[in-house]
Scaffold this active site. Structure first.
Site, PDB file in Angstrom:
ATOM      1  N   GLY A   1      -4.265   3.419  -7.846  1.00 47.86           N
ATOM      2  CA  GLY A   1      -3.048   3.163  -7.318  1.00 47.86           C
ATOM      3  C   GLY A   1      -2.621   1.888  -7.383  1.00 47.86           C
TER       4      GLY A   1
ATOM      5  N   VAL B   1       0.765  -1.243  -0.076  1.00 48.99           N
ATOM      6  CA  VAL B   1       0.193  -0.179  -0.020  1.00 48.99           C
ATOM      7  C   VAL B   1       0.850   1.311   0.022  1.00 48.99           C
ATOM      8  CG1 VAL B   1      -1.822   1.120   1.291  1.00 48.99           C
ATOM      9  CG2 VAL B   1      -1.563  -1.287   1.325  1.00 48.99           C
ATOM     10  N   HIS B   2       0.352   2.050  -0.909  1.00 50.74           N
ATOM     11  CA  HIS B   2       1.307   3.372  -0.982  1.00 50.74           C
ATOM     12  C   HIS B   2       0.373   4.821  -0.931  1.00 50.74           C
ATOM     13  CE1 HIS B   2       0.096   3.911  -5.204  1.00 50.74           C
ATOM     14  NE2 HIS B   2       0.092   2.416  -5.153  1.00 50.74           N
ATOM     15  N   THR B   3       1.302   5.791  -0.898  1.00 53.71           N
ATOM     16  CA  THR B   3       0.237   7.282  -0.966  1.00 53.71           C
ATOM     17  C   THR B   3       0.097   7.951  -2.281  1.00 53.71           C
ATOM     18  OG1 THR B   3       2.469   8.113  -0.770  1.00 53.71           O
ATOM     19  CG2 THR B   3       1.703   7.943   1.216  1.00 53.71           C
TER      20      THR B   3
END
Lengths: 123, 193
Positions: free
Chosen positions: B104, B64-66
């Site tokens: 994303g 998971v990323h921003t």
């Protein structure tokens, strides 16, 4: 509140099914994790059953409230996760079982290539 | 109070990437979470990524990323820097750019394919995929791998250029915003460095 049942068959090029979805007071959400909001297929299922369509990317819901999930998975991640959790899965893309989780994808729990016309009321 | 020696401001210090049009960066994010199934999926040959809007059941299987903004489209020849590791894009599935931009979400498979097996995939060169650490950058860009992206210092993905200003516009999500502002305040008040 009585919900109605629907039958969902695979669409052109699709795989699996048919699924019978009948929401209950506990499992009353048509959970949608496609991109771009609530997909027309999720809306159609919600209309015919009387249940509520829910966007999984906008807010969260407990798994036990989910009657079925609508995905638009191209074939690796979402296609396996929901069958693995034994949640009836409707893929709007004509995907076949693939990816590392493909052992969980069975005809009784997964149907793909689904368009609104592949959904019919059965009650 | 003078800054400590490790915080000496210099003209070439770059705390954030340059704007996309200068550096070729198309997508910039920071890893925030590694789902419990990522190791198992790595052994099956894929890394799955999702942005912060992903529900819990998808976070389980994903890095998971921003990230939330795709500038341009990812294409063969681009590079993907994941912390200190650089992958070279060989093929891009038909849905990969849409999924990356909206959710994303991307699946990286190291099979060197020019035509991906599945539409949501981005294929990179045949190599060993590595699970990144939390906090490292995830950067898709159109330049070939540059020396800076191979550095183990994951906080400086873009090579410092003498023409870059020392203090650049920092996105609100930059983890170095506090440090940058502190440095700026030190530069203004203390000329005895």
């Amino acid at each position: 509140m009585p919900y109605k049942g629907v039958k969902i068959v695979k669409g052109s090029g699709g795989w699996g099914g048919p699924l019978t979805i009948r929401p209950t007071d506990e499992k009353k959400l048509i959970y949608c994790v496609t991109g771009g909001g609530i997909h027309p297929v999720a809306k159609r299922i919600a209309e015919l059953t009387g249940a509520e369509a829910f966007d999984g990317f906008k807010s969260s819901a407990p798994e036990k409230q989910i009657a079925c999930v609508v995905i638009d998975c191209g074939g690796t991640a979402r296609i396996g996760v929901y069958p693995m959790k034994k949640i009836p899965t409707i893929d709007v893309l004509p995907s076949s079982p693939s990816g590392p989780l493909m052992m969980f994808i069975k005809e009784e729990i997964f149907v793909s290539g689904v368009k609104p016309e592949n959904i019919t009321a059965i009650d | 109070m003078t800054p400590g020696p490790f915080l000496e401001p210099t003209a070439s210090l770059s705390l954030t990437p340059a704007p996309a049009h200068e550096s070729g960066i198309k997508y910039h994010a920071r890893v925030t979470e590694i789902g419990p199934m990522v190791q198992e999926l790595l052994e099956a040959g894929i890394l799955i990524f999702f942005g912060a809007s992903a529900p819990p059941e998808l976070r389980e299987i994903a890095i998971v990323h921003t990230g939330d903004t795709l500038d341009g489209t990812i294409a063969p020849g681009d590079t993907i820097a994941l912390g200190g590791t650089v992958y070279h894009v060989t093929g891009v599935g038909d849905l990969a750019n849409k999924n990356l931009a909206e959710l994303g979400h991307v699946v990286i498979k190291a099979n060197g394919a020019t035509v991906t097996e599945l539409p949501g995939e981005i294929s990179v060169q045949s190599t060993t995929l590595l699970i990144p650490g939390v906090g490292v950058p995830l950067i898709f860009r159109s330049l070939p791998s540059s020396p800076a992206t191979n550095q183990s210092a994951a906080n400086q993905p873009v090579p410092a250029s003498p023409t870059q200003p020392a203090l650049q516009t920092v996105s609100r999500r930059s983890p170095w915003a506090f440090l940058k502002n502190w440095l700026r305040s030190r530069q203004k008040t203390d000329r005895s460095v």
